[in-house]
Design an enzyme around this catalytic site. Structure first.
Site, PDB file in Angstrom:
ATOM      1  N   ASP A   1      -0.776   6.449   0.325  1.00 31.14           N
ATOM      2  CA  ASP A   1      -0.049   5.234  -0.036  1.00 31.14           C
ATOM      3  C   ASP A   1      -0.685   4.002   0.583  1.00 31.14           C
ATOM      4  OD1 ASP A   1       1.679   6.893  -1.352  1.00 31.14           O
ATOM      5  OD2 ASP A   1       3.262   6.795   0.162  1.00 31.14           O
ATOM      6  N   GLN A   2      -0.661   2.904  -0.145  1.00 35.79           N
ATOM      7  CA  GLN A   2      -1.301   1.684   0.324  1.00 35.79           C
ATOM      8  C   GLN A   2      -0.785   1.253   1.687  1.00 35.79           C
ATOM      9  OE1 GLN A   2      -1.773  -1.401  -2.603  1.00 35.79           O
ATOM     10  NE2 GLN A   2      -1.734  -3.047  -1.111  1.00 35.79           N
TER      11      GLN A   2
END
EC number: 5.4.99.-
Length: 311
Positions: A141-142
């Site tokens: 995930d970013q």
């Protein structure tokens, strides 16, 4: 140009007969009112699609009826600082990087610029490789940080992707949560992928549900501004989108800083962490060519450190 590049909605139009055979750059100059430099820049940044294909060459010729989508946000995208491309392992077939929080692993819808994979390509180019190959084996995930595996030779792709698909790549994480979790937790709640990009917990009888298993182990209690928080070590048997985040919230222990699955969808009110407290700390798999065991770890961020009393 800032007023246009901040637009939330993309520009969309179709190529008309008189534009047949024009370059994509020239079409953008006429239809989106960009100058020559801006038109080339938004294309090269990955902000333009012809039909559903991202096109990064300004001189590409367009055809009547093709649908053009332009994300002007790409003009504001900044390349990732090379100093933030942190190698944990650099081999001939694959690399392992320590991803900073807030950096996407690969291109996002609006742009390729600023992603870790794009920065890795530039790093390899700086080493003298022409048109280097970079393959994303798995995603993170970013908002999360930690280990990410890339192939840099396509010969390694098949083996590593098979290991990932067969759940043979072991990945360990550390998270920081609210609530009072027990010493051990297991979640087998199936997950349904949503069109919005997230997931929701499904039921075993729902054909959309995919099996997912996550193991949590309590590590330490830590003090947060809004009260006690807890560090957990996590291992996953499957690799579903947002699996750890969704399972932690489903069990009643949302991850600190999670604005999608946290309390009321707005993260943990009062928390002293504005970032997602999820870190990929270990990675184990077989070498894609030799089969030799590979094991990698990286440093824990400050929020994930155990208090001295637990060490």
């Amino acid at each position: 140009m800032n007023s246009m590049s901040m637009a939330s909605a993309p520009k969309r139009f179709r190529i008309i007969p008189t534009e047949q055979g024009s370059t994509l750059r020239n079409v953008l100059m006429r239809r989106v009112k960009l100058d020559r430099k801006q038109a080339a820049a938004v294309i090269q940044a990955g902000g333009v699609y012809v039909n559903r294909l991202r096109v990064r060459l300004p001189q590409v010729l367009v055809a009547h009826g093709e649908r053009i989508t332009v994300y002007l946000e790409a003009l504001d995208a900044k390349p990732l600082d090379p100093e933030r491309v942190r190698f944990v392992h650099r081999g001939e077939d694959f690399v392992v990087l320590d991803k900073p929080a807030g950096v996407p692993v690969s291109a996002v819808r609006e742009t390729c610029v600023g992603s870790l994979s794009e920065a890795l390509i530039h790093q390899l180019e700086s080493e003298g490789l022409e048109r280097p190959y970079v393959g994303v084996v798995h995603r993170l995930d970013q908002g999360a940080s930690g280990l990410v595996l890339f192939t840099i030779r396509d010969v390694a792709n098949k083996s590593l992707h098979k290991q990932f698909r067969d759940h043979e790549i072991r990945r360990g994480y550390r998270v920081r949560v609210t609530g009072e979790p027990p010493a051990q937790l297991r979640c087998d709640a199936p997950l349904i992928k949503l069109r919005s990009g997230g997931v929701k917990v499904g039921s075993p009888g729902d054909g959309r549900s995919k099996p997912a298993t996550t193991h949590f182990r309590h590590v330490a209690r830590v003090d947060g501004e809004a009260g006690p928080e807890h560090l957990l070590d996590v291992e996953i048997e499957t690799g579903r989108t947002h699996q750890i985040r969704a399972h932690a919230a489903h069990l009643g222990f949302p991850i600190v800083g999670d604005r999608r699955y946290g309390a009321d969808g707005e993260g943990e009110a009062g928390s002293d962490h504005s970032r997602l407290c999820l870190h990929a700390r270990s990675l184990e798999f077989e070498h894609p060519l030799t089969g030799a065991p590979q094991s990698f770890t990286c440093e824990l961020p400050d929020w994930a450190q155990e208090p001295a009393v637990y060490r």
